[in-house]
Design a protein around this motif. Structure first.
Motif, PDB file in Angstrom:
ATOM      1  N   TRP A  53     -12.689 -35.617  23.945  1.00  0.00           N
ATOM      2  CA  TRP A  53     -13.663 -35.271  24.984  1.00  0.00           C
ATOM      3  C   TRP A  53     -14.709 -36.369  25.132  1.00  0.00           C
ATOM      4  N   MET A  54     -15.059 -37.048  24.011  1.00  0.00           N
ATOM      5  CA  MET A  54     -16.061 -38.107  24.098  1.00  0.00           C
ATOM      6  C   MET A  54     -15.480 -39.350  24.787  1.00  0.00           C
ATOM      7  N   LEU A 157     -21.092 -36.083  15.315  1.00  0.00           N
ATOM      8  CA  LEU A 157     -19.967 -35.873  16.221  1.00  0.00           C
ATOM      9  C   LEU A 157     -18.742 -35.356  15.455  1.00  0.00           C
ATOM     10  N   GLY A 161     -19.491 -31.188  15.798  1.00  0.00           N
ATOM     11  CA  GLY A 161     -18.992 -31.552  17.122  1.00  0.00           C
ATOM     12  C   GLY A 161     -19.278 -30.523  18.200  1.00  0.00           C
ATOM     13  N   ASP A 162     -19.202 -29.223  17.844  1.00  0.00           N
ATOM     14  CA  ASP A 162     -19.434 -28.176  18.858  1.00  0.00           C
ATOM     15  C   ASP A 162     -20.874 -28.222  19.363  1.00  0.00           C
ATOM     16  N   GLN A 165     -21.333 -31.417  21.529  1.00  0.00           N
ATOM     17  CA  GLN A 165     -20.699 -31.264  22.839  1.00  0.00           C
ATOM     18  C   GLN A 165     -21.498 -30.322  23.740  1.00  0.00           C
ATOM     19  N   GLN A 166     -22.139 -29.319  23.134  1.00  0.00           N
ATOM     20  CA  GLN A 166     -22.937 -28.367  23.915  1.00  0.00           C
ATOM     21  C   GLN A 166     -24.151 -29.026  24.562  1.00  0.00           C
TER      22      GLN A 166
END
Length: 472
Positions: A53-54, A157, A161-162, A165-166
């Protein structure tokens, strides 16, 4: 009696930069190619072991960067050529938690800047970034036991990570402006802080960012989340040695202050005179939350920096205190923005700027009051002191008020050191040099007293050096 106005004025010298301008041999383990291409972004992402996703976020940010124009306002950025900027420099060092394990040349740099000593005496945690990577990180065990997280962004990260990402680049989306998009594509390093509900971090945390490589950019990302009823003081320091090529700093700071929480964010940016400082900082403050900004800008060739506070919850508040010093070859365009988006929100903005030897100090503020911000209160006060007739100072406030039931005020003062004031002090037995120093110290005192102790001492030393005629 001698005509005082005809007297030759004491030379006011530049900030003494001996400590900051010491350069180390470039022993980087890896450098990306200069410029911006998809291949370079993929290479950086792979070397940092980004989640998918990054990588996708970086590539989309790169597309936005190429599609957006350069800012058509503010300082001249024509000296910046991204084809010549190296966006990723990995130092020959791994991140460690023991200061003695840091490579000697890097350790010596931070020793000279006082970072380890500050940690021993007055800090609960320290992070040190060198070029594109964090090389040292520590936090007191008692904070870890309370659930406080303070680490570098790469570790965050992987391990949180969650949460990353939020929140990542939700306050400063890539479409905010061209350099936010650039940051989203090439960001590296920075700090992640998470303070759980109700936890008071009484001793400050500090991150220090040092750019050593010539012709490079630094793009650290700072993400801080202070949960309901918690509190934190975070200190950020930045510096770089002087080179004859353009360096770029385009970091990003995102702060989230939840209900009833408090955050104090202190920054001293002492970049070299070849640096383009195009940094972006924003905070979102929820109900009954409070943010305090303390900001000092002493270096760089060009700065564009306007920390933004979004007062999103009822009774949210903001205090912004800033000082800028512009000398020859510097155009420092700084200020603050506050968005009032809830009832009974409040903000106070207070800044001081000093310009000399043809330096340009511009104060640029934005106050936006939405229709739902009934009862909002805002006070803006900016004062500028020019030390000679060559320098320039502008005040550019913008007020966008869409609600009648508010109390908004703005006050600006621009002036020079008064010959009459100097003459009065000299008539009381004070020499001209000390008289000027007294006036400048008095001018910056409201700001200096808000700085963390070690930075307040440093700033007072800088003012003394400025007025002793010592050349830096």
């Amino acid at each position: 009696m001698e005509d005082f106005t005809s007297r030759k004025k004491t030379q006011v010298a530049d900030i003494e930069r001996t400590i900051y301008d010491i350069t180390n041999e470039d022993r980087s383990a890896y450098k990306s190619q200069s410029g911006l291409t998809e291949e370079i972004i993929r290479d950086i992402s792979a070397r940092k072991n980004d989640p998918e996703w990054m990588l996708n976020f970086r590539l989309k940010s790169l597309d936005v960067y190429h599609a957006m124009p350069m800012p058509a306002w503010g300082p001249d950025l024509s000296d910046l050529n991204m084809d010549e900027i190296v966006t990723y420099v990995r130092p020959d060092a791994k991140m460690v938690g023991d200061w003695n394990e840091v490579p000697e040349d890097i350790k010596d740099t931070f020793d000279r800047l006082g970072i380890p000593e500050a940690e021993k005496t007055s800090l609960a945690g320290v992070g040190a970034q060198y070029d594109s990577e964090v090389v040292y990180h520590s936090i007191q065990e008692s904070l870890v036991e309370q659930g406080v997280v303070y680490t570098d962004m790469e570790t965050a990260l992987q391990e949180y990570g969650d949460i990353v990402q939020q929140y990542f680049m939700t306050l400063v989306p890539p479409k905010a402006h061209k350099f936010a998009a650039l940051h989203g594509a090439v960001w590296s390093g920075g700090s992640f802080v998470y303070v759980p509900e109700g936890i008071k971090v009484d001793i400050p945390l500090q991150s220090y960012f040092r750019l050593n490589a010539a012709g490079a950019g630094q793009f650290e990302h700072t993400l801080i989340i202070v949960e309901k009823g918690a509190s934190l003081h975070f200190i950020e320091g930045c510096s770089a040695p002087k080179y004859n090529v353009t360096n770029l700093h385009a970091g990003c700071v995102e702060l989230f202050v939840k209900e009833g929480a408090r955050l104090r964010y202190s920054t001293i940016e002492n970049w070299s005179r070849n640096m383009m400082n195009l940094n972006t900082k924003r905070v979102k403050v929820e109900k009954d939350g409070a943010v305090e900004w303390v900001s000092g800008s002493f270096g760089s060739h060009v700065s564009m920096l306007y920390p933004t506070s979004i007062l999103h919850g009822e009774n949210a508040s903001c205090e912004f205190t800033g000082i800028t010093f512009a000398s020859k070859g510097q155009e420092l365009d700084t200020g603050a923005t506050v968005i009032f988006d809830a009832p009974n929100t409040s903000a106070n903005i207070s800044t001081r700027s000093i310009s000399k030897s043809g330096g340009v100090a511009i104060y640029r503020s934005g106050v936006k009051v939405t229709p739902r911000a009934v009862g909002a209160k805002c006070s803006v006060n900016c004062e500028s002191l020019m030390l000679d007739s060559e320098s320039r100072s502008d005040t550019l406030p913008v007020m966008d008020v869409a609600c009648d039931a508010v109390d908004i005020g703005h006050e600006a003062k621009i002036g020079r050191i008064s010959d009459e004031a100097i003459f009065y002090l000299m008539s009381r037995g004070i020499d001209e040099e000390e008289a000027r120093a007294m006036i400048v110290r008095g001018f910056v005192e409201p700001i200096a007293k808000e700085l963390p102790l070690e930075y307040a001492v440093e700033m007072n030393n800088l003012v003394n050096i400025e007025l002793e005629g010592t050349m830096g």
